[in-house]
Design a protein around this motif. Structure first.
Motif, PDB file in Angstrom:
ATOM      1  N   LYS A  21       0.836  -1.198   0.000  1.00 34.69           N
ATOM      2  CA  LYS A  21       0.000   0.000   0.000  1.00 34.69           C
ATOM      3  C   LYS A  21       0.877   1.257   0.000  1.00 34.69           C
ATOM      4  CE  LYS A  21      -3.757  -2.277   2.486  1.00 34.69           C
ATOM      5  NZ  LYS A  21      -4.628  -2.273   3.699  1.00 34.69           N
ATOM      6  N   PRO A  22       0.323   2.396  -0.429  1.00 33.81           N
ATOM      7  CA  PRO A  22       1.099   3.651  -0.396  1.00 33.81           C
ATOM      8  C   PRO A  22       1.541   3.974   1.030  1.00 33.81           C
ATOM      9  CG  PRO A  22      -0.916   3.905  -1.676  1.00 33.81           C
ATOM     10  CD  PRO A  22      -1.020   2.582  -0.999  1.00 33.81           C
ATOM     11  N   LEU A  23       2.690   4.647   1.138  1.00 31.33           N
ATOM     12  CA  LEU A  23       3.166   5.070   2.440  1.00 31.33           C
ATOM     13  C   LEU A  23       2.235   6.141   3.019  1.00 31.33           C
ATOM     14  CD1 LEU A  23       6.988   5.499   1.704  1.00 31.33           C
ATOM     15  CD2 LEU A  23       5.824   3.479   2.614  1.00 31.33           C
ATOM     16  N   ARG A  26       3.327   9.615   7.988  1.00 30.74           N
ATOM     17  CA  ARG A  26       4.420   9.377   8.946  1.00 30.74           C
ATOM     18  C   ARG A  26       5.607   8.702   8.267  1.00 30.74           C
ATOM     19  NH1 ARG A  26       6.203   5.207  11.842  1.00 30.74           N
ATOM     20  NH2 ARG A  26       4.518   3.859  11.062  1.00 30.74           N
ATOM     21  N   LEU A  27       5.334   7.652   7.467  1.00 28.13           N
ATOM     22  CA  LEU A  27       6.416   6.924   6.801  1.00 28.13           C
ATOM     23  C   LEU A  27       7.050   7.756   5.688  1.00 28.13           C
ATOM     24  CD1 LEU A  27       4.900   3.322   6.676  1.00 28.13           C
ATOM     25  CD2 LEU A  27       6.801   4.127   8.080  1.00 28.13           C
ATOM     26  N   THR A  28       6.220   8.547   4.998  1.00 30.45           N
ATOM     27  CA  THR A  28       6.758   9.430   3.957  1.00 30.45           C
ATOM     28  C   THR A  28       7.733  10.433   4.578  1.00 30.45           C
ATOM     29  OG1 THR A  28       4.773   9.235   2.587  1.00 30.45           O
ATOM     30  CG2 THR A  28       6.172  11.163   2.212  1.00 30.45           C
ATOM     31  N   GLN A  53       2.249  10.467  -4.039  1.00 31.19           N
ATOM     32  CA  GLN A  53       1.152   9.568  -3.655  1.00 31.19           C
ATOM     33  C   GLN A  53       1.633   8.362  -2.842  1.00 31.19           C
ATOM     34  OE1 GLN A  53      -2.320  10.226  -4.456  1.00 31.19           O
ATOM     35  NE2 GLN A  53      -1.299  12.195  -4.748  1.00 31.19           N
ATOM     36  N   GLY A  54       2.640   8.580  -2.027  1.00 31.87           N
ATOM     37  CA  GLY A  54       3.113   7.522  -1.149  1.00 31.87           C
ATOM     38  C   GLY A  54       3.956   6.457  -1.816  1.00 31.87           C
ATOM     39  N   THR A  59       9.228   9.186  -4.152  1.00 29.65           N
ATOM     40  CA  THR A  59       9.662  10.031  -3.043  1.00 29.65           C
ATOM     41  C   THR A  59      11.175  10.241  -3.089  1.00 29.65           C
ATOM     42  OG1 THR A  59       7.840   9.220  -1.649  1.00 29.65           O
ATOM     43  CG2 THR A  59       9.717  10.249  -0.525  1.00 29.65           C
ATOM     44  N   GLU A  60      11.895   9.163  -3.330  1.00 25.70           N
ATOM     45  CA  GLU A  60      13.354   9.264  -3.450  1.00 25.70           C
ATOM     46  C   GLU A  60      13.744  10.220  -4.569  1.00 25.70           C
ATOM     47  OE1 GLU A  60      17.028   6.185  -4.308  1.00 25.70           O
ATOM     48  OE2 GLU A  60      15.281   6.220  -5.636  1.00 25.70           O
ATOM     49  N   GLN A  61      13.141  10.065  -5.747  1.00 27.60           N
ATOM     50  CA  GLN A  61      13.520  10.874  -6.900  1.00 27.60           C
ATOM     51  C   GLN A  61      13.211  12.357  -6.694  1.00 27.60           C
ATOM     52  OE1 GLN A  61      15.286   9.681  -9.697  1.00 27.60           O
ATOM     53  NE2 GLN A  61      15.489   8.046  -8.190  1.00 27.60           N
TER      54      GLN A  61
END
Length: 332
Positions: A21-23, A26-28, A53-54, A59-61
């Motif tokens: 599932k998408p992050l 909190r995890l993002t 969108q998690g 997110t890294e890029q």
């Protein structure tokens, strides 16, 4: 729409579905903190979360893009975007493309060149195709930029297929054809006589537009897979070979091999129907040799199915044609 790919397995094979599932927020935020080496503000976290969108890779890029373009500054709540958010591209592909464009000219060329080699590539082929003695330095630079990572001392892998695909898509078709030819020649030089490399070599020659050499190495790759009893793989290779071939006689010759492989994989009805189709076309075009060879293979298949009388009739026909053509009759 919630659908996901399913791998078909035997009932006896234990399998488990893990839904990624998408992050959440909190995890993002935790992921952003790791990539930027600092706590992000609420606004920065929300901005990246909205863009990605998690998705962890996205997110890294986005984090790397913001850092490399100097679009971050420290504020009272933590790291925040400095300047206009309009400087950030829409969509992950433009972000990756922008990151590749910012690499040094030598590293950018190396990344684009390596993109034709596939997700995984050997350091030896990498250096050969670039014609450089500094392949290790470039590999380490790409590693630092998050482009690829080392699998072992000799094998490297792109961090994500989207990085490889974007690097490839940035190039003109003419350059890609040239690179594919260079890749084929580099792999032949790096791995002389290694038959397990022939399928890759064939792919590169085909992408380079060299049909003759693509046919040559597809045939060799198919023969290797067949010798190793990797029949499903061999079927795919021979079907590619048949599709690429423009000669009707070659089509029939390759189709006979495909029929043999179908029989070996238990699809004997499909094999028989294919052989009957080849036999019909051979007779129509008065291709006596193809007819005889097809009859011989059909006889072998019919014998396996216990249809011995039919098998004998086809053997007789094969023997008759071979004698007429002054050829030695061989059993299938």
């Amino acid at each position: 729409n919630g659908d996901y790919p399913v791998i078909q397995t035997e009932d006896t094979v234990r399998s488990e579905v893990i839904t990624l599932k998408p992050l959440d927020r909190r995890l993002t935020k935790k992921l952003i903190t790791g990539y930027l080496d600092g706590k992000p503000s609420k606004d920065l976290t929300g901005f990246i979360e909205k863009k990605t969108q998690g998705n962890p890779f996205f997110t890294e890029q986005y984090c790397l893009f913001l850092r490399e373009n100097g679009l971050l500054s420290s504020g009272p709540e933590g790291l925040d975007i400095s300047g206009s958010v309009e400087a950030v591209p829409e969509g992950i592909a433009p972000v990756i493309m922008s990151r590749i464009d910012r690499l040094s000219p030598k590293l950018k060329n190396a990344v684009q060149t390596a993109s034709v080699l596939g997700m995984e590539f050997s350091s030896k082929v990498f250096s050969l195709i670039l014609r450089t003695r500094h392949g290790e330095d470039l590999l380490n630079q790409g590693k630092e930029a998050g482009i690829w990572r080392a699998v072992n001392d000799n094998l490297w892998m792109f961090s994500h297929s989207m990085i490889k695909d974007t690097a490839c898509d940035m190039q003109m078709r003419r350059r890609l054809k040239k690179l594919h030819r260079m890749a084929a020649e580099a792999k032949l030089e790096a791995f002389p006589g290694q038959r397990d490399r022939y399928a890759d070599v064939a792919h590169h020659f085909q992408e380079a537009g060299d049909r003759t050499r693509a046919l040559e190495f597809l045939e060799k790759a198919g023969a290797f897979a067949k010798d190793e009893y990797r029949n499903s793989e061999a079927l795919g290779l021979y079907r590619r070979l048949r599709e690429l071939s423009s000669s009707r006689k070659e089509h029939r010759r390759i189709s006979i091999t495909i029929a043999d492989l179908l029989a070996e994989t238990g699809e004997r009805d499909k094999a028989r129907n294919l052989l009957l189709e080849i036999l019909k076309k051979s007779r129509k075009e008065k291709d006596m040799i193809s007819e005889a060879k097809c009859s011989r293979h059909l006889a072998k298949l019919l014998h396996r199915q216990g249809r011995n009388q039919e098998a004998i009739e086809h053997l007789k026909r094969a023997d008759e044609v071979f004698r007429q053509e002054g050829m030695v009759f061989e059993t299938a």
